[in-house]
Structure formats: structure tokens, C-alpha cells
Scaffold this active site. Structure first.
Site, short mmCIF file in Angstrom:
data_model
loop_
_atom_site.label_atom_id
_atom_site.label_comp_id
_atom_site.label_asym_id
_atom_site.label_seq_id
_atom_site.Cartn_x
_atom_site.Cartn_y
_atom_site.Cartn_z
N HIS A 99 0.83 -1.20 0.00
CA HIS A 99 0.00 0.00 0.00
C HIS A 99 0.87 1.25 0.00
CE1 HIS A 99 0.62 -1.19 4.21
NE2 HIS A 99 0.48 0.08 4.56
N HIS A 101 0.99 5.22 1.04
CA HIS A 101 0.42 6.30 1.84
C HIS A 101 0.54 7.61 1.07
CE1 HIS A 101 0.44 4.09 5.77
NE2 HIS A 101 1.36 3.38 5.14
#
Length: 139
Positions: A99, A101
Site C-alpha cells: 500500500h 500512503h
């Protein structure tokens, strides 16, 4: 244990969605470091950066760019943006579904990025560059 990000993609866990397409989804981080902190994840489970489909990686970055511009145009205070992808536990990865950010920044937001930056010699830099180039050639 089920991957919480896979559960979000499947609609089994609620999220504050901001964006979705056929490759990635983006939503508000449940534990933001600053207001407006977003996560961009691939729909397909990929525990680490090395597992990530290059097309998904590309789409994650493109969407992060779009989200950065949306943050700047929104009412969320945003004077700058940090992008962070932690790959592996030692790098701070806590959810093992790759992922990215997208973190809006403002003066005095309290987020500190600090490290004991080194000053290696040119020979040390060249040795590391040689090792990396050699690994690229084998890969």
C-alpha cells in the site's frame, strides 16, 4: 488471518472510500498521521513490493498523483505531500498487502522525518552501485 485490505476491497470491512477503479482503491487511513491521510492499494493481494504487478504499481502512483492534486484543491489543509511505501516489517510495514500512503503536509503538523544521513566515500557509493547493477543484470 484474513487480510484487512482484501476485506476492504471485497466490501466486507467498511472504509471511507475516495477512489476505485479496476486495479486500485483509495481510502482514508484509519489511523492518520495528518488529516486527509490516504491509502492507495491494489485490488489484487500482493504482500510486498516484489509481489506487486508492475501495472498495479504504475496505477498506484498515477492515482497517488491525482489524489495529491485533489487534496491540494480540497478544503483539507495541504501545503505539501509525502508518499510512503513501507516494504517489509523492518521498514515499518504493518499490513502485508502492499500500500502507498498519501500524506498531506502542513507547517507544524507534527510529522517528523529524520534520519542519521551518512556521508559515504565515492568508493563506497560505487561499490554499492556495482552490487545493485550486478543484481539487476541477474534479475
Amino acid at each position: 488471518m484474513t487480510c484487512v485490505f482484501c476485506a476492504i476491497v471485497a466490501g466486507e470491512v467498511p472504509s471511507s472510500s475516495v477512489y476505485a477503479d479496476d486495479r486500485v482503491v483509495a481510502f482514508m487511513d484509519l489511523h492518520p498521521v495528518t488529516p486527509g491521510h490516504l491509502l492507495v492499494i491494489p485490488r489484487t493481494h500482493a504482500p510486498t513490493l516484489g509481489d506487486l504487478d508492475p501495472a498495479d504499481a504504475s496505477r498506484m502512483m498515477t492515482v497517488a498523483q491525482e489524489l495529491a492534486e485533489a487534496l491540494r484543491a480540497s478544503t483539507v489543509p495541504t501545503d505539501g505531500i509525502n508518499l510512503l511505501l513501507a516494504d517489509g516489517a523492518v521498514a515499518g510495514q504493518e499490513v502485508f498487502h502492499c500500500h502507498l500512503h498519501v500524506i498531506p503536509r502542513t507547517p507544524h503538523d507534527g510529522l517528523v522525518i529524520d534520519a542519521p544521513f551518512a556521508s559515504p566515500t565515492r568508493d563506497e557509493l560505487d561499490a554499492h552501485a556495482d552490487a545493485i547493477r550486478s543484481a539487476l543484470d541477474r534479475h
